[in-house]
Scaffold this motif. Structure first.
Motif, PDB file in Angstrom:
ATOM      1  N   ASP A   1      17.828   6.725  -7.789  1.00  0.00           N
ATOM      2  CA  ASP A   1      17.349   8.012  -8.433  1.00  0.00           C
ATOM      3  C   ASP A   1      16.307   8.581  -7.084  1.00  0.00           C
ATOM      4  O   ASP A   1      15.177   8.107  -7.061  1.00  0.00           O
ATOM      5  N   ASP A   2      16.848   9.754  -6.996  1.00  0.00           N
ATOM      6  CA  ASP A   2      15.960  10.378  -5.598  1.00  0.00           C
ATOM      7  C   ASP A   2      14.762  10.759  -6.091  1.00  0.00           C
ATOM      8  O   ASP A   2      13.840  11.104  -5.240  1.00  0.00           O
ATOM      9  N   SER A   3      14.612  11.081  -7.448  1.00  0.00           N
ATOM     10  CA  SER A   3      13.341  11.558  -7.726  1.00  0.00           C
ATOM     11  C   SER A   3      12.144  10.301  -8.109  1.00  0.00           C
ATOM     12  O   SER A   3      10.977  10.574  -8.550  1.00  0.00           O
ATOM     13  N   PHE A   4      12.648   8.929  -8.001  1.00  0.00           N
ATOM     14  CA  PHE A   4      11.659   7.949  -8.042  1.00  0.00           C
ATOM     15  C   PHE A   4      10.915   7.837  -6.778  1.00  0.00           C
ATOM     16  O   PHE A   4      11.571   7.404  -5.705  1.00  0.00           O
ATOM     17  N   ALA A   5       9.860   8.025  -6.792  1.00  0.00           N
ATOM     18  CA  ALA A   5       9.010   8.128  -5.498  1.00  0.00           C
ATOM     19  C   ALA A   5       8.975   7.042  -4.670  1.00  0.00           C
ATOM     20  O   ALA A   5       9.079   7.233  -3.224  1.00  0.00           O
ATOM     21  N   ALA A   6       9.028   5.756  -5.098  1.00  0.00           N
ATOM     22  CA  ALA A   6       9.126   4.606  -4.293  1.00  0.00           C
ATOM     23  C   ALA A   6      10.138   4.610  -3.311  1.00  0.00           C
ATOM     24  O   ALA A   6      10.432   4.083  -2.302  1.00  0.00           O
ATOM     25  N   ASN A   7      11.315   5.392  -3.892  1.00  0.00           N
ATOM     26  CA  ASN A   7      12.446   5.299  -2.903  1.00  0.00           C
ATOM     27  C   ASN A   7      12.582   6.002  -1.752  1.00  0.00           C
ATOM     28  O   ASN A   7      13.277   5.933  -0.658  1.00  0.00           O
ATOM     29  N   ASP A   8      11.355   6.765  -1.451  1.00  0.00           N
ATOM     30  CA  ASP A   8      11.022   7.552  -0.353  1.00  0.00           C
ATOM     31  C   ASP A   8      10.416   6.799   0.644  1.00  0.00           C
ATOM     32  O   ASP A   8      10.118   7.311   1.633  1.00  0.00           O
ATOM     33  N   VAL A   9       9.879   5.636   0.151  1.00  0.00           N
ATOM     34  CA  VAL A   9       8.958   4.641   1.270  1.00  0.00           C
ATOM     35  C   VAL A   9       9.816   4.264   2.304  1.00  0.00           C
ATOM     36  O   VAL A   9      11.062   3.510   2.215  1.00  0.00           O
ATOM     37  N   ARG A  10       9.519   4.627   3.662  1.00  0.00           N
ATOM     38  CA  ARG A  10      10.018   4.177   5.100  1.00  0.00           C
ATOM     39  C   ARG A  10       9.176   3.132   5.237  1.00  0.00           C
ATOM     40  O   ARG A  10       8.038   3.345   5.921  1.00  0.00           O
ATOM     41  N   SER A  11       9.709   2.047   5.156  1.00  0.00           N
ATOM     42  CA  SER A  11       8.879   0.745   5.764  1.00  0.00           C
ATOM     43  C   SER A  11       8.755   0.715   7.111  1.00  0.00           C
ATOM     44  O   SER A  11       9.761   1.374   8.077  1.00  0.00           O
TER      45      SER A  11
ATOM     46  N   ILE B   1       0.995  -1.181   0.103  1.00  0.00           N
ATOM     47  CA  ILE B   1       0.050   0.045   0.045  1.00  0.00           C
ATOM     48  C   ILE B   1       1.009   1.106  -0.007  1.00  0.00           C
ATOM     49  O   ILE B   1       0.734   2.354  -0.760  1.00  0.00           O
ATOM     50  N   GLN B   2       1.860   1.104   0.794  1.00  0.00           N
ATOM     51  CA  GLN B   2       2.791   2.555   1.027  1.00  0.00           C
ATOM     52  C   GLN B   2       3.496   2.621  -0.486  1.00  0.00           C
ATOM     53  O   GLN B   2       3.457   3.761  -0.892  1.00  0.00           O
ATOM     54  N   LEU B   3       4.013   1.390  -1.098  1.00  0.00           N
ATOM     55  CA  LEU B   3       4.638   1.819  -2.372  1.00  0.00           C
ATOM     56  C   LEU B   3       3.649   2.237  -3.417  1.00  0.00           C
ATOM     57  O   LEU B   3       3.993   2.936  -4.210  1.00  0.00           O
ATOM     58  N   PHE B   4       2.393   1.484  -3.393  1.00  0.00           N
ATOM     59  CA  PHE B   4       1.511   2.030  -4.770  1.00  0.00           C
ATOM     60  C   PHE B   4       0.925   3.378  -4.352  1.00  0.00           C
ATOM     61  O   PHE B   4       0.631   4.048  -5.477  1.00  0.00           O
ATOM     62  N   GLU B   5       0.939   3.680  -2.996  1.00  0.00           N
ATOM     63  CA  GLU B   5       0.135   4.950  -2.693  1.00  0.00           C
ATOM     64  C   GLU B   5       1.260   6.155  -3.396  1.00  0.00           C
ATOM     65  O   GLU B   5       0.943   6.936  -4.093  1.00  0.00           O
ATOM     66  N   VAL B   6       2.581   6.017  -3.095  1.00  0.00           N
ATOM     67  CA  VAL B   6       3.460   7.177  -3.862  1.00  0.00           C
ATOM     68  C   VAL B   6       3.618   6.781  -5.162  1.00  0.00           C
ATOM     69  O   VAL B   6       4.098   7.846  -5.870  1.00  0.00           O
TER      70      VAL B   6
END
Ligand SMILES: Cc1cc2nc3c(=O)[nH]c(=O)nc-3n(C[C@H](O)[C@H](O)[C@H](O)COP(=O)(O)O)c2cc1C
Length: 223
Positions: A199-209, A95-100
């Motif tokens: 790639d810092d602009s790739f949204a999924a890389n921000d996900v903090r599990s 859910i976290q990944l799909f949301e971002v």
């Protein structure tokens, strides 16, 4: 940063810059990671570092087999249909990944696209394929040792500014990986690790599990 802060700062990377990773850098990562413990110091691991055309052929084979509905083939028996609280955590991180990533619950195309990304090892420039000798089967202890090496790799890469995702999907068509990476049949493929500059602009890389509180899974006895 102390170790606790460093370990907590690491996140899986699922989007990578189009930037090659040198053999020297991979060597440095493995040099650090190989101090991981193994049972009786047996070091029952092998690492196949794969890049370029070979990795592209693996991506292509994985994609074709997946689209053709070919059943998953791994080199070891496994069960991964999680239930109960384990299933819930699997859902939570999805859910976290799909949301971002803006992937709607019922958006079959985007979900398929995301799944195929996984089979393409998230288009990372390098894949580290961890194997062990088949003669070690049943190999639970060896698999445990490979897990410690894998975490060493992930941390060592993070320390050098690289990102990784340990990637079960990448070896779910293990015959494809055997063929293109020229991994002999007497080696069992355990896992691969997709590696590159995040790639810092790739949204999924921000996900903090998330993680459980210690009190939810640690039992102190005799303290
Ligand atoms: C054995 C193993 C297999 C994994 N396979 C995948 C995978 O196929 N695809 C994926 O996106 N992440 C995969 N992961 C990454 C986990 O989803 C991730 O480590 C977990 O959600 C915790 O997030 P973090 O690494 O950002 O802390 C795998 C991790 C492990 C340890």
């Amino acid at each position: 940063m102390n170790f606790a802060e460093f370990a907590a700062s690491r996140k899986s990377a699922r989007g990578f810059k189009n930037k090659a990773v040198s053999k020297e850098t991979i060597d440095k990562i493995i040099d650090a990671a190989k101090w991981a413990p193994s049972s009786y110091n047996t070091q029952t691991w092998r690492v196949h570092a794969v890049t370029g055309d070979v990795l592209d052929k693996i991506r292509q084979g994985n994609t074709e087999n997946t689209l053709a509905g070919k059943p998953h083939v791994r080199d070891f028996p496994y069960k991964e249909d999680y239930v109960g609280e384990h299933r819930q955590r699997q859902i939570d991180v999805a859910i976290q990944l799909f949301e971002v990533m803006g992937i709607g619950r019922d958006d079959k195309d985007k979900r398929m696209d995301w799944m195929l990304r996984g089979f393409r090892q998230f288009d990372a420039p390098v894949s580290l394929v961890l194997t062990y000798d088949k003669s070690l089967e049943p190999a639970a202890i060896t698999q445990f040792s490979l897990g410690s090496l894998a975490y060493g790799i992930v941390l060592a890469a993070w320390d050098l500014g690289l990102g990784c995702v340990i990637n079960g999907q990448g070896i779910m068509q293990s015959d494809v990986v055997h063929e293109h990476a020229q991994i002999p049949d007497n080696e069992s493929i355990m896992i691969c690790i997709a590696l590159g500059y995040p790639d810092d602009s790739f949204a999924a890389n921000d996900v903090r599990s998330t993680r459980l509180e210690n009190s939810e899974f640690v039992n102190y006895v005799g303290f």
